[in-house]
Design a protein around this motif. Structure first.
Motif, PDB file in Angstrom:
ATOM      1  N   GLY A 260      -8.535  14.816  -4.002  1.00 21.16           N
ATOM      2  CA  GLY A 260      -9.158  16.083  -3.601  1.00 21.16           C
ATOM      3  C   GLY A 260      -9.153  16.249  -2.096  1.00 21.16           C
ATOM      4  N   LYS A 261      -8.116  15.702  -1.458  1.00 19.76           N
ATOM      5  CA  LYS A 261      -8.070  15.712   0.013  1.00 19.76           C
ATOM      6  C   LYS A 261      -7.304  16.930   0.510  1.00 19.76           C
ATOM      7  CE  LYS A 261      -7.693  11.905   2.349  1.00 19.76           C
ATOM      8  NZ  LYS A 261      -7.384  10.744   3.205  1.00 19.76           N
ATOM      9  N   PRO A 262      -7.880  17.689   1.462  1.00 16.16           N
ATOM     10  CA  PRO A 262      -7.156  18.839   2.010  1.00 16.16           C
ATOM     11  C   PRO A 262      -5.778  18.436   2.545  1.00 16.16           C
ATOM     12  CG  PRO A 262      -9.435  18.889   2.740  1.00 16.16           C
ATOM     13  CD  PRO A 262      -9.240  17.579   2.026  1.00 16.16           C
ATOM     14  N   LEU A 263      -4.818  19.348   2.409  1.00 11.76           N
ATOM     15  CA  LEU A 263      -3.421  19.029   2.743  1.00 11.76           C
ATOM     16  C   LEU A 263      -3.258  18.527   4.175  1.00 11.76           C
ATOM     17  CD1 LEU A 263      -1.689  22.053   0.971  1.00 11.76           C
ATOM     18  CD2 LEU A 263      -1.590  19.648   0.279  1.00 11.76           C
ATOM     19  N   TYR A 264      -3.994  19.153   5.117  1.00 21.56           N
ATOM     20  CA  TYR A 264      -3.868  18.750   6.527  1.00 21.56           C
ATOM     21  C   TYR A 264      -4.223  17.264   6.674  1.00 21.56           C
ATOM     22  CZ  TYR A 264      -4.805  18.514  11.517  1.00 21.56           C
ATOM     23  OH  TYR A 264      -4.805  18.144  12.842  1.00 21.56           O
ATOM     24  N   ASP A 265      -5.302  16.866   6.006  1.00 25.57           N
ATOM     25  CA  ASP A 265      -5.728  15.463   6.081  1.00 25.57           C
ATOM     26  C   ASP A 265      -4.765  14.546   5.337  1.00 25.57           C
ATOM     27  OD1 ASP A 265      -8.924  14.596   6.846  1.00 25.57           O
ATOM     28  OD2 ASP A 265      -8.270  16.664   7.040  1.00 25.57           O
ATOM     29  N   ALA A 266      -4.230  15.023   4.222  1.00 24.27           N
ATOM     30  CA  ALA A 266      -3.271  14.198   3.474  1.00 24.27           C
ATOM     31  C   ALA A 266      -2.024  13.955   4.334  1.00 24.27           C
ATOM     32  CB  ALA A 266      -2.911  14.878   2.155  1.00 24.27           C
ATOM     33  N   ARG A 267      -1.607  14.995   5.081  1.00 21.98           N
ATOM     34  CA  ARG A 267      -0.437  14.812   5.964  1.00 21.98           C
ATOM     35  C   ARG A 267      -0.779  13.814   7.080  1.00 21.98           C
ATOM     36  NH1 ARG A 267       0.040  20.808   5.427  1.00 21.98           N
ATOM     37  NH2 ARG A 267       1.449  21.026   3.658  1.00 21.98           N
ATOM     38  N   GLY A 268      -1.996  13.924   7.596  1.00 21.53           N
ATOM     39  CA  GLY A 268      -2.432  12.977   8.632  1.00 21.53           C
ATOM     40  C   GLY A 268      -2.416  11.550   8.092  1.00 21.53           C
ATOM     41  N   GLU A 269      -2.797  11.408   6.845  1.00 28.41           N
ATOM     42  CA  GLU A 269      -2.797  10.066   6.246  1.00 28.41           C
ATOM     43  C   GLU A 269      -1.386   9.496   6.171  1.00 28.41           C
ATOM     44  OE1 GLU A 269      -5.042   9.582   2.617  1.00 28.41           O
ATOM     45  OE2 GLU A 269      -4.325   7.539   2.360  1.00 28.41           O
ATOM     46  N   ILE A 270      -0.421  10.360   5.893  1.00 22.56           N
ATOM     47  CA  ILE A 270       0.979   9.869   5.847  1.00 22.56           C
ATOM     48  C   ILE A 270       1.410   9.402   7.240  1.00 22.56           C
ATOM     49  CG2 ILE A 270       3.391  10.438   5.309  1.00 22.56           C
ATOM     50  CD1 ILE A 270       1.635  10.592   2.839  1.00 22.56           C
ATOM     51  N   SER A 271       1.103  10.201   8.269  1.00 27.03           N
ATOM     52  CA  SER A 271       1.508   9.805   9.630  1.00 27.03           C
ATOM     53  C   SER A 271       0.918   8.444   9.974  1.00 27.03           C
ATOM     54  CB  SER A 271       1.007  10.817  10.669  1.00 27.03           C
ATOM     55  OG  SER A 271       1.433  12.088  10.322  1.00 27.03           O
ATOM     56  N   ARG A 272      -0.349   8.273   9.632  1.00 23.86           N
ATOM     57  CA  ARG A 272      -0.987   6.995   9.945  1.00 23.86           C
ATOM     58  C   ARG A 272      -0.351   5.858   9.140  1.00 23.86           C
ATOM     59  NH1 ARG A 272      -7.305   7.395   9.704  1.00 23.86           N
ATOM     60  NH2 ARG A 272      -6.973   5.196  10.086  1.00 23.86           N
ATOM     61  N   SER A 273       0.037   6.138   7.911  1.00 26.06           N
ATOM     62  CA  SER A 273       0.656   5.097   7.080  1.00 26.06           C
ATOM     63  C   SER A 273       1.995   4.644   7.676  1.00 26.06           C
ATOM     64  CB  SER A 273       0.889   5.621   5.663  1.00 26.06           C
ATOM     65  OG  SER A 273      -0.331   5.991   5.089  1.00 26.06           O
ATOM     66  N   LEU A 274       2.743   5.612   8.210  1.00 27.31           N
ATOM     67  CA  LEU A 274       4.036   5.258   8.810  1.00 27.31           C
ATOM     68  C   LEU A 274       3.814   4.379  10.040  1.00 27.31           C
ATOM     69  CD1 LEU A 274       5.941   8.683   8.511  1.00 27.31           C
ATOM     70  CD2 LEU A 274       5.881   6.773   6.887  1.00 27.31           C
ATOM     71  N   LEU A 275       2.820   4.756  10.845  1.00 29.08           N
ATOM     72  CA  LEU A 275       2.479   3.953  12.028  1.00 29.08           C
ATOM     73  C   LEU A 275       2.068   2.540  11.599  1.00 29.08           C
ATOM     74  CD1 LEU A 275       1.619   3.789  15.101  1.00 29.08           C
ATOM     75  CD2 LEU A 275      -0.652   4.393  14.305  1.00 29.08           C
ATOM     76  N   ASN A 276       1.272   2.504  10.555  1.00 22.63           N
ATOM     77  CA  ASN A 276       0.770   1.246  10.022  1.00 22.63           C
ATOM     78  C   ASN A 276       1.924   0.328   9.606  1.00 22.63           C
ATOM     79  OD1 ASN A 276      -1.138  -0.448   8.917  1.00 22.63           O
ATOM     80  ND2 ASN A 276      -2.194   1.184   7.828  1.00 22.63           N
ATOM     81  N   LEU A 277       2.886   0.885   8.847  1.00 16.36           N
ATOM     82  CA  LEU A 277       4.011   0.089   8.357  1.00 16.36           C
ATOM     83  C   LEU A 277       4.928  -0.338   9.502  1.00 16.36           C
ATOM     84  CD1 LEU A 277       4.711   2.211   5.195  1.00 16.36           C
ATOM     85  CD2 LEU A 277       4.484  -0.292   5.157  1.00 16.36           C
ATOM     86  N   ARG A 278       5.227   0.612  10.387  1.00 16.83           N
ATOM     87  CA  ARG A 278       6.165   0.275  11.478  1.00 16.83           C
ATOM     88  C   ARG A 278       5.503  -0.667  12.477  1.00 16.83           C
ATOM     89  NH1 ARG A 278       8.284   6.380  10.968  1.00 16.83           N
ATOM     90  NH2 ARG A 278       9.988   5.924   9.499  1.00 16.83           N
ATOM     91  N   GLY A 279       4.202  -0.498  12.661  1.00 17.42           N
ATOM     92  CA  GLY A 279       3.466  -1.428  13.543  1.00 17.42           C
ATOM     93  C   GLY A 279       3.497  -2.834  12.958  1.00 17.42           C
ATOM     94  N   ALA A 280       3.332  -2.938  11.642  1.00 12.13           N
ATOM     95  CA  ALA A 280       3.338  -4.258  10.999  1.00 12.13           C
ATOM     96  C   ALA A 280       4.734  -4.873  11.060  1.00 12.13           C
ATOM     97  CB  ALA A 280       2.858  -4.142   9.552  1.00 12.13           C
ATOM     98  N   ALA A 281       5.769  -4.033  10.930  1.00 10.07           N
ATOM     99  CA  ALA A 281       7.146  -4.555  11.028  1.00 10.07           C
ATOM    100  C   ALA A 281       7.387  -5.142  12.425  1.00 10.07           C
ATOM    101  CB  ALA A 281       8.145  -3.433  10.736  1.00 10.07           C
ATOM    102  N   ARG A 282       6.919  -4.414  13.432  1.00  9.98           N
ATOM    103  CA  ARG A 282       7.087  -4.892  14.821  1.00  9.98           C
ATOM    104  C   ARG A 282       6.335  -6.213  15.001  1.00  9.98           C
ATOM    105  NH1 ARG A 282       5.627  -0.261  16.848  1.00  9.98           N
ATOM    106  NH2 ARG A 282       3.515  -0.949  17.243  1.00  9.98           N
ATOM    107  N   GLU A 283       5.107  -6.250  14.501  1.00 11.20           N
ATOM    108  CA  GLU A 283       4.297  -7.470  14.651  1.00 11.20           C
ATOM    109  C   GLU A 283       4.893  -8.624  13.854  1.00 11.20           C
ATOM    110  OE1 GLU A 283       1.902  -8.222  16.568  1.00 11.20           O
ATOM    111  OE2 GLU A 283       1.188  -6.301  17.313  1.00 11.20           O
ATOM    112  N   ALA A 284       5.496  -8.296  12.692  1.00  6.88           N
ATOM    113  CA  ALA A 284       6.083  -9.370  11.871  1.00  6.88           C
ATOM    114  C   ALA A 284       7.152 -10.113  12.665  1.00  6.88           C
ATOM    115  CB  ALA A 284       6.688  -8.786  10.594  1.00  6.88           C
ATOM    116  N   ARG A 285       7.885  -9.368  13.483  1.00  6.48           N
ATOM    117  CA  ARG A 285       8.948 -10.006  14.273  1.00  6.48           C
ATOM    118  C   ARG A 285       8.361 -10.815  15.429  1.00  6.48           C
ATOM    119  NH1 ARG A 285      11.321  -4.843  13.035  1.00  6.48           N
ATOM    120  NH2 ARG A 285      13.145  -5.135  11.699  1.00  6.48           N
ATOM    121  N   ALA A 286       7.200 -10.374  15.938  1.00  5.99           N
ATOM    122  CA  ALA A 286       6.647 -11.002  17.140  1.00  5.99           C
ATOM    123  C   ALA A 286       5.631 -12.095  16.838  1.00  5.99           C
ATOM    124  CB  ALA A 286       5.979  -9.924  18.002  1.00  5.99           C
ATOM    125  N   PHE A 287       5.060 -12.044  15.641  1.00  4.39           N
ATOM    126  CA  PHE A 287       3.922 -12.900  15.311  1.00  4.39           C
ATOM    127  C   PHE A 287       4.306 -14.373  15.319  1.00  4.39           C
ATOM    128  CE2 PHE A 287       0.847 -14.576  12.074  1.00  4.39           C
ATOM    129  CZ  PHE A 287      -0.319 -14.175  12.689  1.00  4.39           C
TER     130      PHE A 287
END
Ligand code: NAD
Length: 492
Positions: free
Chosen positions: A83-110
């Motif tokens: 029941g999440k408004p579309l604007y917020d659902a889109r924001g959640e996707i952007s954050r998820s992409l950051l989350n995944l790509r941030g973890a990929a970067r850290e996986a290489r550096a950790f």
């Protein structure tokens, strides 16, 4: 992937919280599925821990690419089941992409670190002497002997700890799941995911996408099970860690069941904002509306209590009420809607009863206060007291309380007087007051000139007091999902 062993499992109908329409079906995991999930996770762990860093990182990067390519599908599914408004659902996707790509970067550096050992002559000699060895007179030792003393090296390495049980809430069905999955896979763990019963379909879609991105099937099992089976998983000794995001009572109850496992708790709170006399009133009010009532106020770091300096109180109240009334309330699947339903009618009825109880005890409704099915009209209350539920407990609805204080110090005192401590907001241009506030206000993060909903997914995130245990945020979660082994080498 989903765990059901049964070829024809019982299915739960997942319904829209807004109008009860069918969003989809989710197979129910039974006891046999849960046992199988543990065996699979053990196998998955053996596979994941052996994968090179670049393979784990590539899986996370590819998952981000695939989600981005199917963004609309994810947005509509999140909007429909949460029941999440579309604007917020889109924001959640952007954050998820950051989350995944941030973890990929850290996986290489950790990695770990070298631990210096040659730091004290007497201790070094004591720790390295043989039983019959004569003591070394350091004052007389020549350079060659001293050089020899340094020939031990300590290497602290971090290793994944084993299958992780992730239990997640309904309000960010993709990104809060990824807050656990991305760091777990980045460091080589496997995961059993128990998503919220209201929003399992996003988890199932995510699992499909991750396998398509190259994740071994055994590394992730989604179990859509009832609470007794979830508790069985929490108790099981084959699980190394429980990472939980959800409500305060459930979180601490889970900790009490989890024995010797590592436990991380990301819980709720009654987030507060202090507005001082030098604040930008229009901006502060706009941000309080964003953090307090948009998406039905269903943010763990949402704004619930607002304390405003008496000199600017009237102006702020006017601005806040006008902006709250300008929010578009309605169907979350329609563009431009700010406030949809809360997660179900039962939650809406509870929120309504808290508002009514506050009013019976002397609070005034400045705007809102009504309910239609699962939709609570965005509400501003004043003349509330610290011991009323609307202030003291987590409301998790589109309701804020507004209180006049004589100065910012009183505001910070009132804000900090809570059993919770997730994040806080302080609108001030007085830097001394800002640093004083951080000392006196026990929260995981304090936002100066902003509201507590500000969060970038790589930053350390977590609560003080009842609000939680440990820290998430990519790098910090990776630390908690690994443990140290030290290698000491004598090469002298
Ligand atoms: P909830 O605590 O009701 O449920 C969370 C999860 O726990 C669900 O998957 C649920 O099925 C499971 N669960 C419930 N009882 C259990 C038990 N006894 N054993 C094992 N699992 C159990 O929370 P919710 O209503 O889904 O979400 C809202 C809450 O989550 C709010 O309190 C909010 O503040 C909090 N939250 C915290 C954060 C954070 O990062 N700190 C983020 C989002 C939401």
């Amino acid at each position: 992937m989903h765990a059901s062993q049964n070829p024809d499992p019982r299915q739960d109908a997942i319904l829209s919280p807004y109008d009860g329409s069918l969003v989809g079906h989710m197979p129910v995991s039974e006891e046999v599925d849960v046992e199988q999930a543990i065996l699979t996770a053990q196998k998955g762990f053996d596979m994941m821990r052996k994968l090179p860093r670049f393979v784990r990182a590539d899986i996370l990067d590819r998952t981000a690419d695939l989600i981005e390519a199917r963004k609309d599908e994810f947005v509509r599914l999140i909007a429909a089941e949460a029941g999440k408004p579309l604007y917020d659902a889109r924001g959640e996707i952007s954050r998820s992409l950051l989350n995944l790509r941030g973890a990929a970067r850290e996986a290489r550096a950790f990695g770990g670190e070298e631990v210096p050992l040659d730091i004290d002559g007497a201790v070094f000699e004591y720790q390295t002497a043989s039983a019959d060895g004569s003591p070394l007179d350091l004052s007389k030792a020549d350079l060659a002997t001293l050089n020899g003393l340094g020939r031990r090296i300590g290497i602290a390495r971090r290793f994944p700890i084993g299958p992780i049980l992730a239990i997640t809430p309904f309000n960010f069905p993709l990104n809060l799941v990824l807050h656990k999955l991305a760091p777990a896979f980045a460091v080589g763990n496997s995961v059993i995911l128990k998503p919220a019963p209201q929003t399992p379909l996003t988890s199932r879609l995510l699992a499909e996408v991750m396998v398509e991105a190259g994740l071994p099937e055994e590394a992730l099992t989604v179990v859509h099970c009832d609470v007794p089976l979830a508790e069985k998983l929490v108790r099981d000794d084959r699980i190394a860690m429980v990472t939980f995001t959800g409500s305060v009572p459930v979180g601490w109850h889970i900790k009490s069941l989890s024995g010797k496992k590592k436990v991380s708790l990301e819980l709720g709170g009654n987030g507060a904002v202090v507005v001082s006399e030098d604040a930008d009133i229009a901006f502060a009010a706009a941000r309080c509306v964003r953090g307090g009532v948009v998406y039905g106020g269903q943010y763990c770091i949402g704004v619930q209590r607002i304390f405003v300096h008496e000199e600017v109180y009237d102006a702020f109240e006017k601005e806040l009420v006008a902006r709250v009334e300008a929010c578009k309330v309605g169907n979350p699947m329609e563009e431009g809607v700010d406030v949809g339903p809360v997660i179900d009618e039962r939650s809406a009825m509870r929120i309504e009863s808290w508002i009514n109880e506050a009013v019976e005890q002397g609070a005034r409704v400045l705007t809102g206060g009504t309910r239609e099915k699962a939709v609570i009209a965005p509400t501003v209350l004043t003349d509330t007291k610290p011991d009323m539920k609307v202030e003291a407990d987590e409301i998790f609805g589109p309701v804020v309380t507004l209180t006049k204080v004589k100065d910012a110090d009183e505001g910070v005192r009132r804000a900090a007087d809570s059993r919770f401590g997730l994040q806080g907001g302080f609108f001030t241009n007085d830097m001394k007051a800002a640093f004083r506030a951080l000392e006196d206000w026990d929260v995981g993060a304090l936002m100066i000139n902003d509201v507590p909903i500000y969060r970038i997914d790589t930053m350390p995130f977590g609560g003080w007091k009842d609000s939680g245990l440990g820290r998430e945020g990519t790098r910090y979660a990776m630390d908690s999902m690994t443990d140290i082994k030290l290698l000491v080498v004598n090469y002298g």
